[in-house]
Design a protein around this motif. Structure first.
Motif, PDB file in Angstrom:
ATOM      1  N   PHE A 169      12.614  69.090  72.386  1.00 55.23           N
ATOM      2  CA  PHE A 169      11.336  68.892  71.699  1.00 55.23           C
ATOM      3  C   PHE A 169      10.177  68.854  72.689  1.00 55.23           C
ATOM      4  N   LEU A 170      10.398  68.157  73.805  1.00 59.49           N
ATOM      5  CA  LEU A 170       9.312  68.012  74.786  1.00 59.49           C
ATOM      6  C   LEU A 170       8.986  69.372  75.409  1.00 59.49           C
ATOM      7  N   LEU A 171      10.047  70.130  75.754  1.00 59.73           N
ATOM      8  CA  LEU A 171       9.806  71.451  76.340  1.00 59.73           C
ATOM      9  C   LEU A 171       9.051  72.330  75.354  1.00 59.73           C
ATOM     10  N   PHE A 172       9.489  72.280  74.083  1.00 60.45           N
ATOM     11  CA  PHE A 172       8.794  73.072  73.072  1.00 60.45           C
ATOM     12  C   PHE A 172       7.319  72.683  73.017  1.00 60.45           C
ATOM     13  N   ALA A 173       7.058  71.359  73.025  1.00 58.58           N
ATOM     14  CA  ALA A 173       5.673  70.899  72.913  1.00 58.58           C
ATOM     15  C   ALA A 173       4.857  71.353  74.113  1.00 58.58           C
ATOM     16  N   ILE A 174       5.440  71.271  75.307  1.00 57.70           N
ATOM     17  CA  ILE A 174       4.675  71.644  76.499  1.00 57.70           C
ATOM     18  C   ILE A 174       4.417  73.144  76.511  1.00 57.70           C
ATOM     19  N   VAL A 175       5.472  73.928  76.225  1.00 59.51           N
ATOM     20  CA  VAL A 175       5.314  75.385  76.279  1.00 59.51           C
ATOM     21  C   VAL A 175       4.381  75.858  75.173  1.00 59.51           C
ATOM     22  N   ALA A 176       4.654  75.433  73.937  1.00 57.60           N
ATOM     23  CA  ALA A 176       3.822  75.885  72.828  1.00 57.60           C
ATOM     24  C   ALA A 176       2.392  75.375  72.991  1.00 57.60           C
ATOM     25  N   ARG A 200      -0.121  70.490  64.285  1.00 54.67           N
ATOM     26  CA  ARG A 200       0.748  69.422  63.793  1.00 54.67           C
ATOM     27  C   ARG A 200       2.196  69.516  64.272  1.00 54.67           C
ATOM     28  N   PRO A 201       2.882  70.674  64.091  1.00 55.46           N
ATOM     29  CA  PRO A 201       4.299  70.702  64.511  1.00 55.46           C
ATOM     30  C   PRO A 201       4.469  70.403  65.995  1.00 55.46           C
ATOM     31  N   ILE A 202       3.540  70.909  66.811  1.00 56.75           N
ATOM     32  CA  ILE A 202       3.654  70.698  68.257  1.00 56.75           C
ATOM     33  C   ILE A 202       3.409  69.231  68.574  1.00 56.75           C
TER      34      ILE A 202
END
Lengths: 224, 347
Positions: B17-24, B314-316
């Motif tokens: 989740f964290l990687l997704f948030a940082i990348v996105a 929101r999703p990020i």
């Protein structure tokens, strides 16, 4: 013996102890007077009129420091063995309630002294005495409830003055902020109780919650 | 509880989740917007040549972006628009003689590009009236419509600009801190009920990691405030709330340090932990009633949920909350195991 009776006996005991060591009460009263005198002389001897906000802040800060000093000794003036003896006789709830009741009385007395000295030396911006007295009483109650519990905690840790201050200042902030806000209303002579009812209810709820919290938590602390 | 903390799956989940948030959070561009308009003043009845600088746009020479001014019920199209660069336009307006402007009136500048969507800059041009009566007829020849940018993007807000991405760091760090403090609170209650020393370790380490996240939250917040509000610290209830939380829990650690006997330390710390947490929560809820905040959602400032394109954030944002909370609990579980091993060694 029921709780109310126990509390009554314990409060009577506190009063008796205080009466026997009158210097303690005199000392804390002198503390208030000297603090106000220091403020008075520091403020260029009152030649300029004090802004309402400044008066408000100085008043409540003076009370805060007085309260911390007056209440810090609640659980340390008697030795550990005697406290143990009370524990065998009374319920812990009665002990904390009696301290709160006694400290509330003490705080209201000190508030009256502080208010009198402030009014004489620095004048008073209060426009609505009815509101201000309610605020002062509820504030005194809040101080005594919160600090009684904190002093019980600090007493377990050797009760040094630093600990009492750092434990109580952050948690007393919401109370202080509400009191400052309410006092500002009381400075306006046209203010009525309708204007402050919301804040007064918040303050009452905070006081009630402090009593409830202490009532629940103190038995754990007391048990040694 | 300790078994759950040792499990691996939730750690992988939070890393993902964290990687997704940082990348996105870094991948998506900011939606196109207007950054600068000059001049910012004009007089009725004159010919106005506006040079407009934009951000993240991709204008072509062939494009004919529609540029218009709008102030309340008045709108004008530009009579000629020349694309000077992918991020620059020159629009020429022939302002009518009498618009009924009394004094000075602010206008919003709106640019409607083919692929870049509609962008506007509020109150960016002030037109001074010369004739208070309104007798000229003026109609915009082109169709005015609002449409979104063709590519997925984050909202472009004046003042916030690119710093809107800090939403994925600053706010989730506070959320993680609050979750950890709640865990510490729960552990303190569990300790008082059971007298098991392990709950004391839980409460202490959770509070410790919460303070770490709180410090990071303050640092990210100060960076953000310095960029948007122009100062790293303002007298804002949320900032004061954060500071009070930090002070309370620092006092909690001093209290722990001043007690030597283990059971007594655990008990006294648990009592203060519960007392302080309840008052802190009340503080967070009571304080906004007493004064306004500069933060979104307070004192007339729009919350992020009010922003038209919030669905891209929101999703990020929620993944960042899950990610940071998970990482927080992971750090906490490592510290708990370390403390328990130290205890074992001492015995």
């Amino acid at each position: 013996m029921n709780l109310a009776q126990e509390v009554r006996y314990l409060v009577a005991k506190e009063l008796l102890l205080e009466w026997r060591q009158k210097y303690a009460l005199g000392g804390i009263a002198l503390y208030v007077v000297s603090t106000v005198f220091v403020i008075y002389t520091s403020l260029n001897q009152g030649s300029e009129e004090l802004a309402k906000t400044t008066w408000n802040v100085l008043f409540w800060i003076t009370l805060l420091f007085t309260a911390v000093n007056a209440i810090a000794k609640s659980f340390t003036q008697e030795n550990r063995e005697r406290n143990l003896y009370y524990y065998t006789l009374m319920s812990p709830q009665a002990v904390i309630l009696s301290k709160m009741v006694y400290n509330a009385g003490l705080m209201i007395l000190l508030t009256v002294i502080a208010l009198a000295v402030f009014t004489v030396m620095l004048g008073s911006p209060v426009g609505q005495w009815a509101i201000f007295s309610v605020v002062v009483v509820l504030g005194g109650l809040g101080f005594s409830f919160l600090l009684s519990m904190i002093s019980a905690i600090a007493a377990k840790a050797g009760n040094n003055a630093t600990l009492m201050a750092i434990l109580s200042f952050p948690v007393i902030l919401p109370l202080i902020l509400i009191l400052l806000k309410l006092s500002r209303f009381a400075f306006v002579s046209e203010a009525s109780f309708d204007d402050v009812s919301g804040l007064l209810v918040t303050l009452l709820a905070l006081d009630a919650m402090l009593v409830a919290l202490s009532f629940i938590l103190f038995p754990y602390l007391w048990r040694d | 509880m300790l078994n759950l903390l040792r499990k691996r799956w939730w750690k992988y989940v939070s890393i993902a989740f964290l990687l997704f948030a940082i990348v996105a959070g870094m991948y998506f561009p900011l939606s196109p917007g207007i950054t600068k308009v000059s001049p910012d003043k004009a007089i009725e009845g004159s010919v106005l040549e506006l040079s407009i600088e934009t951000y993240n746009t991709d204008f072509n020479k062939e494009d004919e972006p529609v540029v218009y001014l709008r102030g309340d019920d008045l709108s004008f199209c530009a009579d000629a628009v020349i694309v000077t660069s992918p991020v620059g336009l020159t629009a020429t307006f022939i302002l009518p003689d009498s618009l009924g402007i009394n004094g000075v009136k602010p206008f919003n500048i709106i640019v409607d590009g083919a692929t870049d969507g509609t962008m506007f800059l509020r109150s960016s041009l002030f037109i001074t009236g010369r004739n208070p009566s309104n007798d000229s007829e003026y109609a915009c020849a082109k169709n005015i419509e609002v449409h979104a940018s063709a590519n997925k993007s984050f909202p472009n807000r004046v003042i916030l600009d690119e710093s809107i991405r800090n939403l994925f760091y600053h706010v989730p760090l506070w959320f993680a801190m609050l979750f950890l403090l709640m865990f510490s609170f729960g552990s303190s209650i569990a300790y008082l009920n059971s007298n098991k020393i392990i709950y004391d370790v839980f409460a202490k380490e959770a509070a410790f990691v919460a303070m770490l996240f709180g410090a990071l939250g303050i640092v990210t917040g100060m960076t953000w405030a310095n960029f948007t509000w122009g100062t790293p610290w303002t007298n804002d209830p949320k900032l004061n709330g954060a500071a009070v939380g930090m002070l309370t829990y620092l006092a909690y650690f001093v209290l722990r340090g001043s007690l030597n006997q283990r059971d007594q330390r655990a008990k006294v710390a648990a009592v203060y932990g519960i007392f302080a947490f309840v008052i802190y929560i009340i503080f967070i809820f009571v304080l906004p009633r007493l004064s306004d905040s500069l933060h979104p959602g307070n004192g007339g400032n729009p919350a992020f949920s009010n922003y038209d394109l919030d669905n891209s954030l929101r999703p990020i944002f929620y993944s960042a909350v899950i990610g940071f909370t998970g990482i927080g609990f992971w750090i906490m579980s490592l510290r708990i195991r370390y403390t328990l091993l130290l205890d074992k060694q001492q015995e």
